[in-house]
Design a protein around this motif. Structure first.
Motif, PDB file in Angstrom:
ATOM      1  N   LYS A  43      22.042  26.993 -22.621  1.00  0.00           N
ATOM      2  CA  LYS A  43      23.354  27.800 -22.665  1.00  0.00           C
ATOM      3  C   LYS A  43      23.609  28.671 -23.819  1.00  0.00           C
ATOM      4  O   LYS A  43      22.920  28.298 -24.960  1.00  0.00           O
ATOM      5  CB  LYS A  43      24.667  26.599 -22.566  1.00  0.00           C
ATOM      6  N   ALA A  45      25.972  28.345 -25.953  1.00  0.00           N
ATOM      7  CA  ALA A  45      26.412  27.608 -27.147  1.00  0.00           C
ATOM      8  C   ALA A  45      24.997  26.883 -27.799  1.00  0.00           C
ATOM      9  O   ALA A  45      25.129  26.494 -28.773  1.00  0.00           O
ATOM     10  CB  ALA A  45      27.316  26.673 -26.492  1.00  0.00           C
ATOM     11  N   ASP A  46      24.187  26.657 -27.104  1.00  0.00           N
ATOM     12  CA  ASP A  46      22.966  26.099 -27.557  1.00  0.00           C
ATOM     13  C   ASP A  46      22.408  26.701 -28.759  1.00  0.00           C
ATOM     14  O   ASP A  46      21.729  26.456 -29.619  1.00  0.00           O
ATOM     15  CB  ASP A  46      21.816  26.112 -26.580  1.00  0.00           C
ATOM     16  N   SER A  50      29.474  31.868 -28.407  1.00  0.00           N
ATOM     17  CA  SER A  50      30.478  31.537 -27.459  1.00  0.00           C
ATOM     18  C   SER A  50      31.297  32.665 -27.214  1.00  0.00           C
ATOM     19  O   SER A  50      31.580  33.578 -27.938  1.00  0.00           O
ATOM     20  CB  SER A  50      31.561  30.309 -27.940  1.00  0.00           C
TER      21      SER A  50
END
Length: 75
Positions: A43, A45-46, A50
């Motif tokens: 993702k 966010a990894d 964001s």
């Protein structure tokens, strides 16, 4: 035991999949599936991204957000 972060998992599987390959050699289908399995769970966010980040939002109506720049890191 502490679980590896998603980014560490990606790094590890890339080393496993691409290390035995030389230029012009394509990894085996099994190795591609291993890489795909890690990427399917990856993702933004990894890697610290964001949609709420100021530089990932468009500045006005109908505009697209600016492109992201990346830097190549030497090993």
């Amino acid at each position: 035991m502490v679980s590896a972060s998603p980014l560490q998992k990606l790094y590890n599987i890339c080393n496993e999949v691409f290390d035995p390959c030389s230029a012009g050699i394509i990894p085996s289908p099994d190795n591609i599936q291993k890489l795909k399995a890690v990427l399917d769970d990856f993702k933004p966010a990894d890697v610290g991204l964001s949609p709420e980040m100021p530089h990932s939002r468009a500045s006005g109506a109908g505009e697209t957000p600016p492109d992201f720049l990346y830097l190549k890191v030497k090993k």
